[in-house]
Design a protein around this motif. Structure first.
Motif, PDB file in Angstrom:
ATOM      1  N   UNK A 129       0.638  -1.214  -0.188  1.00 43.90           N
ATOM      2  CA  UNK A 129      -0.197   0.247  -0.121  1.00 43.90           C
ATOM      3  C   UNK A 129       0.992   1.400  -0.010  1.00 43.90           C
ATOM      4  N   UNK A 130       2.096   1.262   0.159  1.00 41.22           N
ATOM      5  CA  UNK A 130       3.250   2.314   0.307  1.00 41.22           C
ATOM      6  C   UNK A 130       4.219   1.995  -0.634  1.00 41.22           C
ATOM      7  N   UNK A 131       3.809   2.285  -1.939  1.00 41.68           N
ATOM      8  CA  UNK A 131       5.082   1.900  -3.064  1.00 41.68           C
ATOM      9  C   UNK A 131       6.073   2.912  -2.734  1.00 41.68           C
ATOM     10  N   UNK A 132       6.168   4.135  -2.536  1.00 40.72           N
ATOM     11  CA  UNK A 132       7.188   4.846  -2.127  1.00 40.72           C
ATOM     12  C   UNK A 132       8.206   4.367  -1.250  1.00 40.72           C
ATOM     13  N   UNK A 133       7.825   3.960  -0.223  1.00 41.21           N
ATOM     14  CA  UNK A 133       8.435   3.215   0.960  1.00 41.21           C
ATOM     15  C   UNK A 133       9.132   2.159   0.583  1.00 41.21           C
ATOM     16  N   UNK A 134       8.234   1.231  -0.051  1.00 40.35           N
ATOM     17  CA  UNK A 134       8.854  -0.212  -0.603  1.00 40.35           C
ATOM     18  C   UNK A 134      10.163   0.171  -1.582  1.00 40.35           C
ATOM     19  N   UNK A 135       9.688   0.917  -2.560  1.00 37.29           N
ATOM     20  CA  UNK A 135      10.748   1.223  -3.537  1.00 37.29           C
ATOM     21  C   UNK A 135      12.064   1.748  -3.045  1.00 37.29           C
ATOM     22  N   UNK A 136      11.917   2.773  -2.094  1.00 40.47           N
ATOM     23  CA  UNK A 136      12.885   3.433  -1.302  1.00 40.47           C
ATOM     24  C   UNK A 136      13.982   2.368  -0.655  1.00 40.47           C
TER      25      UNK A 136
END
Length: 162
Positions: A129-136
């Protein structure tokens, strides 16, 4: 507020994605080392390794987008099996094969872990649900894995005296 995360999830590292990023660069280094036994430290080795990395990443994304894939725990079991296979395949004995056979067998054995890890990444990324956190977290893990890779090469090249 603009520019600030609304929840605490952005301040926490996604450790699974972090370690997936770290492991990716370490597996890449292992693949370069193993395939350099088959082709020497040449552009052919780099071409085989990077082509297989890109092909497996694209294939994993297409598989996850179009077909039903196994659950993540089973994919981790398959990843570990592929890593064990690549560890126990005697790459030095593959040098006796024709160049095309070396490329196909060596490329397949080194590409399997990349395929399964790419499937895991794509499936987990699709479900987050938090793509930015996962990718970062994944990119930060990649930087950490790259630093470990460089450190291992540096330490291996040092003349240690006891």
């Amino acid at each position: 507020m603009v520019g600030r995360a609304s929840g605490s999830s952005r301040t926490r590292l996604d450790w699974t994605m972090f370690f997936m990023g770290s492991a990716f660069l370490l597996v890449e280094t292992k693949n370069l080392s193993q395939l350099s036994l088959l082709f020497g430290a040449t552009w052919i080795t780099n071409a085989v390794v990077f082509s297989s990395l890109f092909a497996m990443a694209i294939a994993a994304n297409l598989i996850v987008a179009r077909w039903q894939t196994p659950r993540v725990p089973l994919l981790f079991v398959l990843l570990w099996a592929a890593l064990l296979l690549s560890y126990f395949v005697p790459f030095s004995e593959l040098t006796q094969l024709a160049p095309l056979a070396r490329g196909v067998i060596g490329g397949a054995v080194t590409a399997l872990p990349v395929l399964f890890s790419s499937l895991i990444f794509a499936k987990m990324f699709q479900q987050t649900s938090d793509t930015a956190n996962a990718l970062g977290s994944n990119i930060l893990g990649g930087l950490f894995g790259g630093a470990l890779e460089a450190l291992s090469i540096f330490l291996a090249s040092r003349p240690w005296r006891c």
